[in-house]
Motif scaffolding. Structure first.
Motif, mmCIF file in Angstrom:
data_model
loop_
_atom_site.group_PDB
_atom_site.id
_atom_site.type_symbol
_atom_site.label_atom_id
_atom_site.label_comp_id
_atom_site.label_asym_id
_atom_site.label_seq_id
_atom_site.Cartn_x
_atom_site.Cartn_y
_atom_site.Cartn_z
ATOM 1 N N CYS A 246 -106.721 20.511 -14.489
ATOM 2 C CA CYS A 246 -106.940 20.440 -15.933
ATOM 3 C C CYS A 246 -106.333 19.126 -16.425
ATOM 4 O O CYS A 246 -105.108 18.970 -16.492
ATOM 5 C CB CYS A 246 -106.282 21.643 -16.597
ATOM 6 S SG CYS A 246 -106.792 21.929 -18.301
ATOM 7 N N PRO A 308 -103.068 16.373 -12.377
ATOM 8 C CA PRO A 308 -103.566 16.906 -13.657
ATOM 9 C C PRO A 308 -102.420 17.270 -14.591
ATOM 10 O O PRO A 308 -101.430 17.873 -14.176
ATOM 11 C CB PRO A 308 -104.360 18.144 -13.237
ATOM 12 C CG PRO A 308 -103.830 18.520 -11.890
ATOM 13 C CD PRO A 308 -103.416 17.240 -11.242
ATOM 14 N N TRP A 310 -102.188 19.461 -16.928
ATOM 15 C CA TRP A 310 -101.965 20.892 -17.126
ATOM 16 C C TRP A 310 -102.161 21.679 -15.832
ATOM 17 O O TRP A 310 -102.477 22.867 -15.874
ATOM 18 C CB TRP A 310 -102.896 21.421 -18.218
ATOM 19 C CG TRP A 310 -102.510 20.910 -19.567
ATOM 20 C CD1 TRP A 310 -101.477 21.336 -20.357
ATOM 21 C CD2 TRP A 310 -103.148 19.849 -20.289
ATOM 22 N NE1 TRP A 310 -101.430 20.602 -21.515
ATOM 23 C CE2 TRP A 310 -102.450 19.680 -21.517
ATOM 24 C CE3 TRP A 310 -104.228 19.016 -20.038
ATOM 25 C CZ2 TRP A 310 -102.809 18.733 -22.470
ATOM 26 C CZ3 TRP A 310 -104.590 18.072 -20.980
ATOM 27 C CH2 TRP A 310 -103.889 17.945 -22.172
ATOM 28 N N CYS A 316 -107.828 26.482 -17.346
ATOM 29 C CA CYS A 316 -108.050 25.264 -18.121
ATOM 30 C C CYS A 316 -108.970 25.577 -19.292
ATOM 31 O O CYS A 316 -110.200 25.652 -19.136
ATOM 32 C CB CYS A 316 -108.659 24.162 -17.255
ATOM 33 S SG CYS A 316 -108.777 22.556 -18.098
ATOM 34 N N TRP A 327 -113.633 27.850 -15.459
ATOM 35 C CA TRP A 327 -113.060 27.246 -16.658
ATOM 36 C C TRP A 327 -113.912 26.060 -17.099
ATOM 37 O O TRP A 327 -114.364 25.279 -16.278
ATOM 38 C CB TRP A 327 -111.629 26.764 -16.401
ATOM 39 C CG TRP A 327 -110.685 27.865 -16.024
ATOM 40 C CD1 TRP A 327 -110.165 28.116 -14.788
ATOM 41 C CD2 TRP A 327 -110.150 28.863 -16.898
ATOM 42 N NE1 TRP A 327 -109.338 29.210 -14.824
ATOM 43 C CE2 TRP A 327 -109.308 29.695 -16.107
ATOM 44 C CE3 TRP A 327 -110.296 29.149 -18.248
ATOM 45 C CZ2 TRP A 327 -108.611 30.784 -16.637
ATOM 46 C CZ3 TRP A 327 -109.603 30.236 -18.779
ATOM 47 C CH2 TRP A 327 -108.778 31.036 -17.983
ATOM 48 N N GLY A 329 -112.696 24.013 -19.750
ATOM 49 C CA GLY A 329 -111.841 23.155 -20.558
ATOM 50 C C GLY A 329 -111.877 23.525 -22.030
ATOM 51 O O GLY A 329 -112.365 24.592 -22.428
ATOM 52 N N CYS A 343 -106.944 24.892 -27.309
ATOM 53 C CA CYS A 343 -106.253 23.598 -27.381
ATOM 54 C C CYS A 343 -105.625 23.461 -28.764
ATOM 55 O O CYS A 343 -106.076 24.098 -29.724
ATOM 56 C CB CYS A 343 -107.216 22.428 -27.185
ATOM 57 S SG CYS A 343 -107.913 22.280 -25.546
ATOM 58 N N ARG A 349 -108.890 19.091 -23.256
ATOM 59 C CA ARG A 349 -108.459 19.357 -21.888
ATOM 60 C C ARG A 349 -109.713 19.479 -21.031
ATOM 61 O O ARG A 349 -110.566 20.332 -21.288
ATOM 62 C CB ARG A 349 -107.633 20.643 -21.800
ATOM 63 C CG ARG A 349 -106.339 20.599 -22.591
ATOM 64 C CD ARG A 349 -105.488 21.837 -22.314
ATOM 65 N NE ARG A 349 -104.252 21.823 -23.084
ATOM 66 C CZ ARG A 349 -103.254 22.701 -22.932
ATOM 67 N NH1 ARG A 349 -103.375 23.678 -22.009
ATOM 68 N NH2 ARG A 349 -102.166 22.628 -23.670
ATOM 69 N N ALA A 351 -111.622 20.359 -17.645
ATOM 70 C CA ALA A 351 -111.652 21.031 -16.352
ATOM 71 C C ALA A 351 -112.477 20.162 -15.410
ATOM 72 O O ALA A 351 -113.665 19.941 -15.637
ATOM 73 C CB ALA A 351 -112.275 22.414 -16.481
ATOM 74 N N ASN A 367 -110.788 29.954 -10.285
ATOM 75 C CA ASN A 367 -109.910 30.588 -11.252
ATOM 76 C C ASN A 367 -108.963 31.591 -10.600
ATOM 77 O O ASN A 367 -108.326 32.385 -11.270
ATOM 78 C CB ASN A 367 -110.721 31.296 -12.338
ATOM 79 C CG ASN A 367 -111.491 30.300 -13.174
ATOM 80 O OD1 ASN A 367 -111.107 29.149 -13.266
ATOM 81 N ND2 ASN A 367 -112.586 30.745 -13.771
#
Length: 502
Positions: A246, A308, A310, A316, A327, A329, A343, A349, A351, A367
């Protein structure tokens, strides 16, 4: 990454709008420009889109079409690095231009860059009045300029315009479908915004010219192919796609990216196929709360071991619209009306995913909850080499037999379908609906399946017979290739005059 035909078509259409605006801004007595623009845009759509299944691969340069509707049509592109001097040692020419009976031109290229050999094909359906028997072609070995000039004949120009058979809008590639649907609306809006029959850009305007242009070019931008979903909507079962992590938007700033917008950013399968078609292993997604957002394809990171911001294993952003186990993002742009609570306001963000086969260390599912690799051991994937053929499993055709002097058309038929040649079309049927056949090998092309309902078709530039079509090699997606022989007089090689320029 190269250039695809629908981005080229959009660029040509945008150029027509810009030329009309520049040519009419200072004029007080203008011809009905919306009507003129409709003719020019319709001509471009027909030339690029009438044989849409004949576009194969990515070309190094962008193709431009200039049609003066009076004397000639000029098709040009900048394609550097094609060495005709080395062609004698090879059975295939680096560039070729072939005229097919009727009004079709096929331009194809085969390019070597190091160990990688890529090939592509573009087909242009010429309008009435085009003299396909007197085409001239030049190529500059110094600049890479390829110029194809097609003269027009006066006696048939008056018969234009001619509508083309699109074969049903639902069978068109989504990018072409968006352009075909949007052009009449664009031209109609221009006339309406200017007060109906008064004409485009006339002195008496009920709406300001800047408002008109902003709306027109805004609509044109929404029609861009990068804002449309790809043909394929499902990821292959055997595909290996791993979540790299992420990442913050700043971590992607110096990466060579190709942007995709709108629904692409919320659909995992869409971005998988965009990356495959761009022949790159990475794609990144940051979606809004609604299924819209920002997405990119990329060849790689500026720093291969970019960490990354995160992490990898904590998810993410938000789940994808088409796959809630992936994900997609997040992008929170509340000031624009596109919030995403995953966010903070103003944050994106991304992914980032990588397509490839797992190597010695098996990567966890996208995931899945997993522990960090022990002792800083890195989870790696290997990247498949770029392919010259289209990645998406849609049907397409290629003109072959150049070296052997035995012309033929090879139709790549997707897995799960059977094909039946019928004149200038190859009809596609669901394999399970054609007398229990599960593959093309169980359903000979001569079998009568005409009473079934086709699920698709491939329009060809010349008629073929069932007897001339036979099954060939297996295609990369598990389907097969239907090879149809053509008559010698159906295809004519156009000589290329090579100009040495520095």
């Amino acid at each position: 990454m190269g250039h695809n035909p629908w981005e080229d078509l959009h660029k040509n259409m945008e150029r027509v709008f810009q030329q009309q605006v520049a040519g009419g801004a200072g004029s007080q007595a203008l011809v009905p420009r919306p009507m003129q623009m409709q003719m020019q845009l319709g001509g471009l759509l027909d030339m690029f889109g009438d044989h849409h299944a004949g576009h194969v691969g990515l070309a190094q340069g962008s193709f431009q079409v200039h049609d003066d509707h009076e004397t000639q049509i000029v098709i040009s592109a900048v394609l550097p690095g094609y060495e005709f001097g080395a062609a004698s040692a090879s059975s295939e020419k680096p560039l070729s231009v072939r005229a097919i009976r009727g009004r079709s031109l096929v331009i194809s290229g085969r390019h070597r860059q190091g160990p990688l050999i890529s090939s592509w094909q573009r087909v242009f359906s010429l309008p009435k009045g085009a003299d396909v028997n007197h085409v001239s072609v030049t190529y500059s070995s110094g600049t890479g300029n390829l110029t194809v000039t097609v003269p027009r004949t006066n006696e048939t120009v008056a018969e234009e315009p001619e509508g083309s058979d699109t074969g049903g809008m639902d069978m068109l590639p989504p990018a072409l479908q968006a352009l075909r649907t949007g052009v009449p609306l664009l031209v109609g809006n221009m006339g309406a915004l200017q007060g109906g029959p008064q004409g485009f850009l006339r002195a008496r305007r009920p709406v300001g010219i800047e408002d008109v242009l902003n709306q027109v070019f805004g609509q044109l931008d929404q029609m861009h192919p990068r804002n449309q979903l790809p043909v394929a909507r499902q990821v292959p079962e055997d595909a290996v796609v791993n979540l790299v992590g992420c990442f913050a938007e700043s971590q992607l700033e110096q990466v060579k990216l190709k942007y995709y917008g709108d629904e692409n950013a919320a659909n995992f399968a869409a971005m998988y196929w965009h990356a495959e078609n761009d022949h790159v292993p990475y794609f990144a997604m940051a979606r809004h709360g609604v299924p819209l957002g920002h997405a990119f394809t990329a060849a790689g990171f500026l720093h291969e071991k970019e960490v990354p911001q995160w992490g990898v294993y904590d998810g993410c952003g938000s789940p994808c619209q088409d796959d809630d186990e992936r994900w997609c993002g997040c992008a929170n742009e509340a000031s624009r009306g596109f919030a995403n609570p995953s966010c903070v306001d103003g944050e994106k963000r991304f992914a980032v995913y990588k397509i490839g086969a797992a190597s010695t260390t098996e990567a966890p599912a996208a995931n899945a909850t997993a522990a960090e690799p022990a002792n800083g051991e890195e989870v790696t994937t290997s990247v498949p080499s770029a392919s010259a053929a289209p990645a998406a499993p849609g049907p397409y055709w290629k003109l072959t037999g150049e070296a052997e002097g035995d012309p033929s058309i090879e139709v790549v038929v997707p897995k799960g379908t059977v094909a039946s040649a019928s004149g200038s079309e190859v009809l596609l049927f669901n394999a399970t609906a054609t007398e229990g056949a599960s593959s093309l090998s169980e359903q000979p092309p001569g079998t009568d399946v005409q009473e079934k309902t086709p699920i698709g078709k491939v329009k060809l530039p010349v008629d073929v017979s069932k007897e001339s079509c036979k099954l060939g090699e297996t295609a990369k997606d598990g389907g097969q290739v239907l090879k149809c022989k053509l008559e010698q007089e159906d295809v004519r090689e156009v000589p290329i005059k090579v100009i040495d320029e520095l």
